[in-house]
Design an enzyme around this catalytic site. Structure first.
Site, PDB file in Angstrom:
ATOM      1  N   ARG A 298       6.320 -18.483  79.481  1.00 20.79           N
ATOM      2  CA  ARG A 298       6.394 -19.850  80.001  1.00 20.79           C
ATOM      3  C   ARG A 298       5.560 -19.987  81.270  1.00 20.79           C
ATOM      4  NH1 ARG A 298      10.710 -23.152  78.314  1.00 20.79           N
ATOM      5  NH2 ARG A 298      10.682 -24.166  80.353  1.00 20.79           N
TER       6      ARG A 298
ATOM      7  N   ARG B  91      -0.957 -69.140  74.608  1.00 17.81           N
ATOM      8  CA  ARG B  91      -1.133 -68.481  73.311  1.00 17.81           C
ATOM      9  C   ARG B  91      -0.395 -69.233  72.207  1.00 17.81           C
ATOM     10  NH1 ARG B  91       1.826 -62.714  73.305  1.00 17.81           N
ATOM     11  NH2 ARG B  91       0.794 -62.419  75.299  1.00 17.81           N
TER      12      ARG B  91
END
Length: 424
Positions: free
Chosen positions: A178, A88
C-alpha cells in the site's frame, strides 16, 4: 494549475484576427429534486448562483455571461448579478434533459457565440484565476475543450453485489504494498465545476473532444452541492476558501445599523395616550454586545427621531436620528475614525440605505428588506428585521474576520520573516 492534453485540433488564432466570442453559461433549472430552488438558496448570505456569477464577471475574459433557466425567481437573481438570461424551453427543462441539450439550444439562439464556458452553479468556491487560465488554454493555446478535475488519494475496490459469490478486487492498488499518501500522486477525477468547448464540437454532440485538456483545481476549491447535508459543510468551505471580490478583505472596525427594520421590525405601536412603542429581539442586543467585545464600534442611524426608543433600549451606542442623508452621516463617521470603506460594515433594509450598502466593505440586509436593498447587499440574512438579523450579521462578520486572520497567518508563514521565526 496543471493541464493535460490529448486528441487533435486547430492551432490558436493568429495575431490580428478577432478573438472568438467566449460566453459563460450557467445552467439553472428551477426543478431541482434534491433541494428546491437550490440554485438561488442562500449560501453564506449569497444566492448559490451568485458565487459563480461573481467569479465569472471578475475574471474579465467573457464577452457575455448568461444564465439558462426556466424559472422567474432564478431569472431575477441572475439579473441582480449582472447576467443576461436565456429562457430555456420546456423541452430541455425536464428531469431527463441533459446539459448538452440545454447548451445546444442556447447556441441555436445565439449565433454570435463561438465558445461556451459551461460553469456549474453548484461550485461556489470557483475563483476568477481558474477561469482566466482556462480561457487562455482555449483562446491562446488552441484547445477545443477544457474541463475541470481534482486530485484524489482514494483506493478503489470492485463492487460485489448482494447475492454474488465472489470476492472484491483492488482496482488501483496492491494491498501487499500500500502506498503512503506522500508517495502516491493520486488520481484525477472530474469535479464538474466547468466544461469549456468550441461551438463546432458542441454541435457534433460533444462537450469533451478534439484537442482536449484538463484543468486541475485546488482540492479546497472543489465543492459541489448535491444534497441538503452538504449545505453547512459548503458554507464553512466558502467562508474559508471562497471568492469574495476583487478587493482583499479587511478587518471591520465599524458597523452602522439602521434602526427601523433592522434593530426593530419597523412596526410602531401607538397606545391610547398617543405614546409610541416598538419591539426588539434580545438576540440582537447580545449581537451588539459581542461586536463591542471584539473591538468593533457599533453606531445606529435612523430617518425618524427615535431618541426615546434608543434611551429605552439602553445600548450605549452613538446614534444619528432624524437624518435625511444617511450616506453623508456614514462618510462623516468613516472620516472621523480614519477608516477605509473596507473597514466599514452596514446593515440596512430600505431604499434610503442602498448607497450606504454599496459603499460599505461589508453589507447586509434582513430577510424582509426591500428588493433594491437586497440587490445592493453582499449578505442577505435568514432572519427578518427585529427578529435576530443584527445577531446573524454579527456572526457573519465574525466568520469573515476569521478568514482575514487566516490569510494573515498564511502570509506570515510564507514571508521571509515568518520563515525565520519558524526556524528559531
Amino acid at each position: 494549475m496543471e493541464a493535460g492534453a490529448g486528441g487533435s485540433g486547430t492551432p490558436p488564432a493568429g495575431e490580428g484576427r478577432p478573438r472568438a466570442h467566449l460566453a459563460a453559461l450557467v445552467l439553472a433549472r428551477g426543478g431541482s429534486k434534491g433541494i428546491p430552488l437550490k440554485n438561488i438558496k442562500l449560501l453564506a448570505g449569497v444566492p448559490l448562483i451568485g458565487w459563480v456569477l461573481r467569479a465569472a464577471s471578475d475574471a474579465g475574459v467573457f464577452h457575455s455571461i448568461w444564465v439558462s433557466t426556466d424559472h422567474d425567481e432564478i431569472e431575477k437573481v441572475a439579473k441582480q448579478f449582472g447576467a443576461q438570461v436565456h429562457r430555456r424551453s420546456p423541452e430541455v427543462s425536464q428531469d431527463s434533459s441533459t446539459s448538452l441539450e440545454a447548451i445546444r439550444e442556447f447556441l441555436n439562439q445565439h449565433p454570435e457565440v463561438d465558445i461556451v464556458g459551461n460553469i456549474q452553479a453548484t461550485s461556489p468556491c470557483l475563483h476568477p484565476s481558474d477561469l482566466i487560465k482556462v480561457a487562455d488554454l482555449i483562446q491562446k493555446e488552441g484547445f477545443d475543450s477544457v474541463f475541470s478535475v481534482v486530485r484524489r488519494h482514494q483506493f478503489r475496490w470492485s463492487e460485489v453485489k448482494k447475492g454474488e459469490n465472489r470476492m472484491t478486487e483492488p482496482q488501483n492498488l496492491n494491498p501487499a504494498k500500500r502506498y503512503r499518501r506522500q508517495d502516491w500522486p493520486g488520481e484525477l477525477y472530474e469535479n464538474g465545476s466547468f466544461y469549456f468547448a468550441k461551438r463546432n464540437l458542441i454541435e457534433k454532440g460533444y462537450l469533451q473532444g478534439g484537442k482536449m485538456a484538463y484543468y486541475e483545481m485546488r482540492a479546497e476549491h472543489s465543492v459541489d452541492i448535491d444534497i441538503d447535508i452538504d449545505w453547512p459543510i459548503a458554507e464553512q468551505r466558502v467562508l474559508s476558501f471562497g471568492y469574495f471580490g476583487k478587493e482583499p478583505l479587511k478587518e471591520v472596525k465599524l458597523l452602522v445599523c439602521s434602526i427601523e427594520g433592522c434593530l426593530t421590525n419597523g412596526r410602531i405601536y401607538v397606545t391610547e395616550d398617543q405614546k409610541e412603542m416598538v419591539s426588539y429581539d434580545y438576540r440582537d442586543i447580545v449581537g451588539v454586545d459581542l461586536l463591542k467585545k471584539r473591538g468593533i464600534q457599533v453606531r445606529l442611524i435612523s430617518e425618524r427621531d427615535c431618541s426615546k426608543t434608543l434611551a429605552a433600549i439602553q445600548l450605549g451606542c452613538i446614534a444619528k436620528v432624524g437624518t435625511v442623508n444617511k450616506l453623508q452621516v456614514l462618510e462623516d463617521w468613516k472620516k472621523d475614525m480614519g477608516l477605509s470603506w473596507k473597514e466599514v460594515a452596514y446593515l440596512g433594509n430600505e431604499e434610503s440605505d442602498v448607497e450606504c450598502l454599496k459603499k460599505a466593505g461589508m453589507s447586509g440586509v434582513p430577510a424582509d428588506a426591500c428588493a433594491l436593498a437586497q440587490k445592493a447587499a453582499g449578505y442577505i440574512c435568514k432572519s427578518s428585521g427585529g427578529c435576530g438579523a443584527v445577531r446573524e450579521f454579527a456572526e457573519h462578520i465574525f466568520l469573515l474576520l476569521e478568514k482575514v486572520n487566516s490569510v494573515r497567518k498564511q502570509m506570515k508563514a510564507v514571508s521571509p520573516a515568518g520563515k525565520d521565526a519558524g526556524r528559531k
